[in-house]
Every structure is written in structure tokens, then in C-alpha cells.
Design an enzyme around this catalytic site. Structure first.
Site, PDB file in Angstrom:
ATOM      1  CG  HIS A 274      -2.143  -0.853   1.032  1.00 41.96           C
ATOM      2  ND1 HIS A 274      -3.353  -0.581   1.611  1.00 41.96           N
ATOM      3  CD2 HIS A 274      -2.332  -1.961   0.280  1.00 41.96           C
ATOM      4  CE1 HIS A 274      -4.234  -1.494   1.232  1.00 41.96           C
ATOM      5  NE2 HIS A 274      -3.637  -2.351   0.442  1.00 41.96           N
TER       6      HIS A 274
ATOM      7  CE1 TYR B 151      -5.540   4.115   8.637  1.00 39.85           C
ATOM      8  CE2 TYR B 151      -6.268   3.805  10.902  1.00 39.85           C
ATOM      9  CZ  TYR B 151      -5.408   3.488   9.867  1.00 39.85           C
ATOM     10  OH  TYR B 151      -4.419   2.558  10.059  1.00 39.85           O
TER      11      TYR B 151
ATOM     12  N   PRO C 109      -5.125   0.519  18.814  1.00 39.09           N
ATOM     13  CG  PRO C 109      -7.142  -0.463  18.186  1.00 39.09           C
ATOM     14  CD  PRO C 109      -6.438   0.141  19.354  1.00 39.09           C
TER      15      PRO C 109
ATOM     16  CE  LYS D 191       3.289   3.236  13.581  1.00 41.52           C
ATOM     17  NZ  LYS D 191       3.548   2.803  12.223  1.00 41.52           N
TER      18      LYS D 191
ATOM     19  CE1 TYR E 138      -1.527   4.077   9.302  1.00 44.23           C
ATOM     20  CE2 TYR E 138      -0.411   3.144   7.396  1.00 44.23           C
ATOM     21  CZ  TYR E 138      -1.482   3.166   8.269  1.00 44.23           C
ATOM     22  OH  TYR E 138      -2.511   2.257   8.115  1.00 44.23           O
TER      23      TYR E 138
HETATM   24  C1  PHB Z   1      -6.600  -4.089  10.439  1.00 38.69           C
HETATM   25  O1  PHB Z   1      -6.599  -4.298   9.225  1.00 38.69           O
HETATM   26  O2  PHB Z   1      -7.005  -4.939  11.235  1.00 38.69           O
HETATM   27  C2  PHB Z   1      -6.100  -2.774  10.933  1.00 38.69           C
HETATM   28  C3  PHB Z   1      -5.577  -1.867  10.030  1.00 38.69           C
HETATM   29  C4  PHB Z   1      -5.127  -0.641  10.477  1.00 38.69           C
HETATM   30  C5  PHB Z   1      -5.207  -0.325  11.811  1.00 38.69           C
HETATM   31  C6  PHB Z   1      -5.709  -1.237  12.733  1.00 38.69           C
HETATM   32  C7  PHB Z   1      -6.165  -2.474  12.283  1.00 38.69           C
HETATM   33  O3  PHB Z   1      -4.788   0.899  12.225  1.00 38.69           O
END
Ligand code: PHB
Length: 369
Positions: A50, A179, A271, A275, A363
Site C-alpha cells: 500500500h 480511517y 490499534p 503499531k 505510519y
Molecule cells: C486491520 O486491518 O485490522 C487494521 C488496520 C489498520 C489499523 C488497525 C487495524 O490501524
């Protein structure tokens, strides 16, 4: 590994470990570590690279061009469960010992030069004598408590919210992660493959899983997505559904005598930003290097430096996860001033390349030093 014998003592069964769904975004440092360790074959085949992701607010998607902002860095979308599966397979291939379903596991005599781990299995007590113990037994594990309370300091923050997550065999709403900041609460659109989606919505920390039917989940998710995404959302039965609490925690130091903590035993991040696994991997990267140096060159300096070195990186990831959590969620204690600041911060982020570079470099993962 490199002539160093290791024994893994695990509380759970392999099936249990492989049924847990965790995050799925690997930083470049972890990707490199997997390659160096020779366990990247399936990740390199099936993982999705990505180059960016979106943050949505005020019903619009704003793009974060990770590669463009960082001079080419990317992340790999590959489930933590798959990483674990690949590590189990590699361990089997080298005839490595894994003692699973071990009860009452306890590191002992860690401040002597003859530490050992005791545990119960099959109705008997066993012990493994060793030179070093890596305490990788997670937030609920016992390793952290072996460090005397007079020596250890715990820094902790809980957020009075949770993430309700659903895994489904439906095509993801977007190729990249979204997000979402929304007045009804945070949401996240993630994925595992072109046919498997992972979605999350912010929920109360007291939320009961049974009250969240699939239908209720999809309706709530749809309400939080920007219109364009909501219109193309494909729903279907969940194949996993769970609630994760949000918390931050760091213990210091993460070494005591012959015991070295790594991963969630030493620190927890919320989450947001994914990280947790990455930080566990950088701990292990530092620790394995230090152990190899000790055994091949009789040089103890990297083991001595482990705690301070790992903690410098841990605190930076703690800061980023805390920042991203506060940026994107509706926190019950936020007053109208806090809400305006949050909005200003989102608007600033997408009007300033400097701010976006800061987000992007964190990130994709800060340097391992
Ligand atoms: C996930 O795909 O489970 C996932 C992706 C990004 C995050 C947290 C969980 O920040």
C-alpha cells in the site's frame, strides 16, 4: 538459530493462536525482518503493498500519499495471523521446540546467572534451564510482574471506548484503508485481500458483542462512511466479530537481569495506526541482534543497551498511536473546545505538507536506528 538453542513455551494451543484476528499493516522494518529471517515467501506473494491511505472527515476522503511523502516508503497489508502461521511453519521446518498449552509459566531466578522457566503440563511441573528469557507473554502475561515493583514503573492510559471489528468475505469498499472521523464515532475500512474485508467501528467500552448483530454493525458503519464509500459498501455475514479495548501502557525498564520483555508484555498501544505487531517486531529485532552479538562475539553491550534502545522507539510509537487515536475518535470527555481543536487539527493536517510528512513517516515506521 545461528547455533543458539531456543525453546518456546506457550500457554495456548496452536489452533487458538491461529484463530485470533489481529491487525494487518506491516511496516517496512517488519517486512525487512521477515525477509532477513527467511520467512517472507508467502508474505511477498500474498501481501498487498500500500502506497497510501485515506482519512475521511466532513464527508470527504483526504488522501495520504505515503510513498510520495516519504521518498518511496510503503506498508504491506498482511494479517498478523498469517505472520504467526508463517513463523509456526518455519519453526516446524527447523525442528524447533514449541511446548504449547503450558500452564503456570513462570520465569525464575532471573537476577542470577542461572535463570529458568517453570511450568505445568500433563499434570507435572517442568523446568527449562537457560541463559536468557524473552518475556513475550502479552499484556496479561506474568513476565512483567517478575520485575520487582520497586524497580519497575508502569505508565498507563485507558480510553473509555472500544473497537468493534468484523471480518467478512466481501470485496473491500476501497483498495486502500480509510480511517473515518465522524460525529457518531470513528470507523475504519481495512482489508486482507481482494475478497476479504476488515471493518471496525468505535463503540462504548461497555458494549456487549451479543447486542451487535451483523445487520446493526453494517448499518452503523454505513452511517459513518462518506457517501461515496457507503454507496459501494458490500455487506455479508461476519466470519469473526470481536471488541478490542483501547489502551496505552509502557513498563520501564524492559530488562531485569536475564529477563528481557518484548511486545505487549512491555507495552500496549491503541490499534489506531496498527503499531502493536510492528513494535513487538522491532523489540525482537533489537533483542535477537543483541543475543547474537553476545553468543558470537562475547559482547554484552547490546544486551545492556536493549531496554533503553527499545524504549526510545516504543515511546515514539506510543506517542503516534495516542495522537492518531485522539485525532480520529469521539472521546466521551471531550468538550466543545476539544472538538474544535480536533477539527482544526484535521484541517491543518491536509493543508500542510509538513504535517502530512510527519504522519506518513510515523505510519510507515520510524527508523530502527
Ligand atoms: C486491520 O486491518 O485490522 C487494521 C488496520 C489498520 C489499523 C488497525 C487495524 O490501524
Amino acid at each position: 538459530m545461528r547455533g543458539i538453542d531456543t525453546v518456546i513455551i506457550e500457554k495456548r494451543s496452536r489452533d487458538y493462536v491461529l484463530s485470533r484476528i489481529r491487525a494487518g499493516v506491516l511496516e517496512r522494518g517488519l517486512v525487512d525482518l521477515m525477509r532477513e529471517a527467511g520467512v517472507s515467501e508467502r508474505m511477498d506473494r500474498e501481501g498487498l503493498i500500500h502506497e497510501g491511505f485515506d482519512i475521511a472527515f466532513s464527508d470527504r476522503c483526504h488522501h495520504v500519499d505515503l510513498a510520495g511523502l516519504t521518498g518511496g516508503a510503503t506498508v504491506m497489508v498482511y494479517g498478523q495471523t498469517e505472520v504467526t502461521r508463517d513463523l509456526f511453519d518455519a519453526r516446524d521446518a527447523m525442528n524447533g521446540i514449541i511446548i504449547d498449552e503450558a500452564e503456570e509459566v513462570l520465569p525464575q531466578q532471573v537476577d542470577s546467572d542461572r535463570p529458568y522457566v517453570s511450568f505445568r503440563k500433563g499434570g507435572k511441573t517442568h523446568r527449562v534451564d537457560c541463559q536468557f528469557i524473552a518475556g513475550c507473554d502479552g499484556y496479561h502475561g506474568v513476565s512483567r510482574t517478575v520485575i520487582p515493583s520497586a524497580v519497575r514503573q508502569i505508565y498507563e492510559k485507558t480510553y473509555p471506548i472500544g473497537w468493534l471489528g468484523v471480518l467478512s468475505d466481501t470485496p473491500p469498499v476501497s483498495e486502500e484503508l480509510i480511517y473515518v472521523h465522524h460525529p457518531r464515532g470513528f470507523a475504519l475500512c481495512s482489508l486482507r485481500s481482494a475478497t476479504r474485508s476488515r471493518y471496525y467501528i468505535q463503540c462504548d467500552s461497555s458494549a456487549q458483542l451479543e447486542t451487535w448483530s451483523d445487520n446493526r454493525f453494517w448499518e452503523e458503519l454505513k452511517r459513518r462512511l462518506p457517501e461515496s464509500a457507503a454507496a459501494s459498501l458490500v455487506t455479508g455475514p461476519s466470519i469473526e466479530k470481536s471488541i478490542a479495548p483501547l489502551r496505552s501502557m509502557v513498563v520501564e525498564p524492559i530488562r531485569y537481569g536475564r529477563l528481557f520483555l518484548a511486545g505487549d508484555a512491555a507495552h500496549i498501544v491503541p490499534p489506531t495506526g496498527a503499531k502493536g505487531l510492528n513494535l513487538a517486531a522491532s523489540d525482537i529485532g533489537f533483542l535477537s541482534q543483541a543475543l547474537v552479538r553476545f553468543f558470537t562475539e562475547a559482547d554484552e553491550s547490546a544486551l545492556t543497551d536493549y531496554s533503553a534502545k527499545a524504549l526510545r522507539r516504543i515511546w515514539k510509537a506510543e506517542r503516534f498511536s495516542w495522537w492518531m487515536t485522539r485525532l480520529l475518535h469521539q472521546l466521551p470527555a471531550a468538550d466543545s473546545f476539544d472538538q474544535r481543536i480536533q477539527k482544526a487539527e484535521l484541517e491543518y493536517l491536509f493543508s500542510s505538507r509538513a504535517a502530512l510528512v510527519s504522519l506518513a513517516e510515523n505510519y510507515v515506521g520510524l527508523a530502527l536506528e
